[in-house]
Write a protein that holds these residues in place. Structure first.
Motif, PDB file in Angstrom:
ATOM      1  N   PHE A   1      37.695  33.702  43.960  1.00  0.00           N
ATOM      2  CA  PHE A   1      38.429  34.619  45.052  1.00  0.00           C
ATOM      3  C   PHE A   1      37.438  35.255  46.221  1.00  0.00           C
ATOM      4  O   PHE A   1      35.740  34.904  45.257  1.00  0.00           O
ATOM      5  N   GLY A   2      37.268  36.245  46.373  1.00  0.00           N
ATOM      6  CA  GLY A   2      36.582  36.856  47.041  1.00  0.00           C
ATOM      7  C   GLY A   2      35.576  37.092  48.274  1.00  0.00           C
ATOM      8  O   GLY A   2      35.870  35.432  48.678  1.00  0.00           O
TER       9      GLY A   2
ATOM     10  N   ASN B   1      44.123  39.240  49.410  1.00  0.00           N
ATOM     11  CA  ASN B   1      44.102  39.212  50.306  1.00  0.00           C
ATOM     12  C   ASN B   1      42.172  38.533  50.703  1.00  0.00           C
ATOM     13  O   ASN B   1      42.274  38.659  51.428  1.00  0.00           O
TER      14      ASN B   1
ATOM     15  N   LYS C   1      27.757  44.116  56.166  1.00  0.00           N
ATOM     16  CA  LYS C   1      27.782  43.844  54.657  1.00  0.00           C
ATOM     17  C   LYS C   1      26.142  44.201  54.145  1.00  0.00           C
ATOM     18  O   LYS C   1      25.373  45.207  54.271  1.00  0.00           O
TER      19      LYS C   1
ATOM     20  N   SER D   1      32.725  49.388  48.349  1.00  0.00           N
ATOM     21  CA  SER D   1      32.993  48.291  47.831  1.00  0.00           C
ATOM     22  C   SER D   1      33.154  47.310  49.600  1.00  0.00           C
ATOM     23  O   SER D   1      33.016  47.740  50.548  1.00  0.00           O
ATOM     24  N   SER D   2      32.189  46.423  49.372  1.00  0.00           N
ATOM     25  CA  SER D   2      31.934  45.440  50.683  1.00  0.00           C
ATOM     26  C   SER D   2      33.492  44.772  51.270  1.00  0.00           C
ATOM     27  O   SER D   2      33.099  44.768  51.985  1.00  0.00           O
ATOM     28  N   TYR D   3      34.295  44.835  50.554  1.00  0.00           N
ATOM     29  CA  TYR D   3      35.501  44.979  50.432  1.00  0.00           C
ATOM     30  C   TYR D   3      36.094  45.661  51.638  1.00  0.00           C
ATOM     31  O   TYR D   3      36.992  45.351  52.682  1.00  0.00           O
TER      32      TYR D   3
ATOM     33  N   ASN E   1      36.786  34.133  51.324  1.00  0.00           N
ATOM     34  CA  ASN E   1      37.101  34.708  52.590  1.00  0.00           C
ATOM     35  C   ASN E   1      36.477  34.354  53.436  1.00  0.00           C
ATOM     36  O   ASN E   1      36.753  34.805  54.898  1.00  0.00           O
TER      37      ASN E   1
ATOM     38  N   LYS F   1      24.298  47.241  52.318  1.00  0.00           N
ATOM     39  CA  LYS F   1      23.597  46.352  51.764  1.00  0.00           C
ATOM     40  C   LYS F   1      21.596  46.794  51.853  1.00  0.00           C
ATOM     41  O   LYS F   1      21.416  47.903  51.019  1.00  0.00           O
TER      42      LYS F   1
ATOM     43  N   ASP G   1      33.812  35.973  41.997  1.00  0.00           N
ATOM     44  CA  ASP G   1      35.264  36.136  41.584  1.00  0.00           C
ATOM     45  C   ASP G   1      35.857  35.477  41.176  1.00  0.00           C
ATOM     46  O   ASP G   1      35.637  34.092  41.872  1.00  0.00           O
TER      47      ASP G   1
ATOM     48  N   HIS H   1      46.719  52.125  47.142  1.00  0.00           N
ATOM     49  CA  HIS H   1      45.076  52.289  46.749  1.00  0.00           C
ATOM     50  C   HIS H   1      44.188  52.302  47.746  1.00  0.00           C
ATOM     51  O   HIS H   1      44.649  51.523  48.558  1.00  0.00           O
TER      52      HIS H   1
ATOM     53  N   ALA I   1      44.570  40.474  44.768  1.00  0.00           N
ATOM     54  CA  ALA I   1      43.337  39.559  45.922  1.00  0.00           C
ATOM     55  C   ALA I   1      43.466  38.806  46.133  1.00  0.00           C
ATOM     56  O   ALA I   1      42.743  38.202  47.075  1.00  0.00           O
TER      57      ALA I   1
END
Ligand code: CTP
Ligand code: MG
Length: 344
Positions: free
Chosen positions: A60-61, A145, A167, A184-186, A65, A171, A75, A301, A142
């Motif tokens: 995932f992640g 999403n 992103k 987070s990048s999310y 995505n 960074k 992930d 959250h 997760a």
């Protein structure tokens, strides 16, 4: 105290657009790299099943995505056959035995179980590819999403490019690591999606508010509604805004920087991609937070909850600087385009 900016010239907007598109080409993984990730997953699963019977792994992640970098972490979510939820599972014990099993794998190093985090994980380093990663248990929301973000990425190429630019920006400015107190990048991806929904005309719809015909029965996962419109090939039939926005990626990137520095009020409003109507920090009782970003499914959250005041202001300064830098043509470009990997 934002500086007024000179008027944008068409030439400059075109350069900005090219920089954004180049950023995507430089950092997006190619087909081989995508396949390598699937291969590693398969190899892990086969290996693990001998030690942890019934183990099932899913990626995932950002590997899934649509916003993955060549060097993004792996992930992985683990579940056990015949067990639908983590209920009644001794997560700590499973994590410990998972760590023990992974230590026997010949291409893994630095196996580190972390059982104190909200989501217990085992971290690892894959020597053959140099990729880092972690395995979590029953990280079901997760997975959902990840699918939601993948759907947004699939709607319009500009979504993908902008999320990459964001992103890279995070960074480069060192504001993109939640484990070191930033976001987070999310979270940054959610900020981009929110901006694209609020743009006029919008670039993307609010998929979680779209229903076809009768309101479908609510699907709950871990107690949260995970519905979203996923029939993307029919999006043009159900979303009147389809292809209405014709701005370039460069325009949108600058628009985003203006939005978060000039228009959006972080004190009053929550970054919230699940509905079109503005959501107030008051309604969420998140008024004491410096920056509120609501998870699209787990509505309790706030991804900005862990920010200190200092860090929130550091992040805002990065946006203000970026607005200035990307909003004004430069006379002299640096002599050489720096090696892109030096950013990381
Ligand atoms: N995630 C989440 N809630 C968070 C952080 C992460 O649900 N507060 C989930 C998201 O599905 C996210 C995934 O965990 O995509 C992986 O998180 P992370 O590796 O931090 O981000 P990525 O999206 O994978 O981006 P990167 O390329 O930086 O790894
Ligand atoms: Mg990741």
């Amino acid at each position: 105290e934002l500086e007024p900016l000179p008027l944008m010239t068409l030439d400059f907007l075109q350069i900005l657009n090219e920089v954004c598109e180049q950023c995507y080409r430089d950092f997006a993984p190619d087909d081989v790299e995508v396949k390598v990730r699937e291969h590693i997953l398969q190899d892990f699963e086969t290996f693990l099943r001998c030690q942890v019977p019934g183990a099932k792994l899913v990626l995932f992640g950002s590997s899934k995505n649509g916003f993955g970098f060549k060097q993004s972490d792996l992930d992985i979510c683990m579940t056990l056959d015949g067990q639908d939820t983590a209920e009644g599972l001794d997560s700590m014990a499973v994590i410990e035995s998972l760590a023990k099993a992974l230590r026997k794998h010949h291409s893994l190093r630095n196996i580190l179980p972390i059982t104190t985090a909200k989501v217990p994980i085992v971290k690892f380093y894959h020597t053959k590819t140099g990729l880092e990663g972690d395995i979590s248990l029953y990280n079901t929301l997760a997975l959902h999403n990840t699918q939601l973000l993948a759907s947004y990425a699939a709607i319009d190429a500009r979504v993908k490019i902008l999320c990459y630019v964001m992103k890279v920006f995070a960074k480069v400015c060192d504001i993109g690591d939640a484990s070191r107190g930033s976001l987070s990048s999310y979270a940054y991806t959610l900020m981009v999606l929110y901006f694209l929904q609020q743009r006029s005309p919008p670039v993307i719809p609010v998929l979680q508010e779209m229903y076809v015909g009768e309101k479908e029965p609510v699907v709950l996962v871990d107690g949260w509604d995970v519905h979203f419109f996923s029939d993307l090939k029919n999006l043009h039939k159900y979303w009147p805004g389809y292809k209405k926005n014709k701005e370039s990626v460069g325009q949108l990137w600058f628009g985003l920087l203006q939005f978060y520095t000039e228009t959006f009020d972080f004190k009053e409003t929550v970054v919230c991609i699940r509905r079109k109507e503005p959501l107030t920090t008051f309604k969420k009782q998140w008024t004491s937070k410096h920056l509120a970003i609501e998870d699209p499914f787990d509505l309790s959250h706030n991804l900005g909850a862990g920010l200190s005041r200092r860090m929130a202001s550091f992040i805002m300064k990065a946006f203000i600087n970026a607005r200035r830098v990307f909003g004004a043509p430069v006379r002299d470009f640096p002599p050489e385009y720096p090696n892109k990997m030096e950013y990381f």
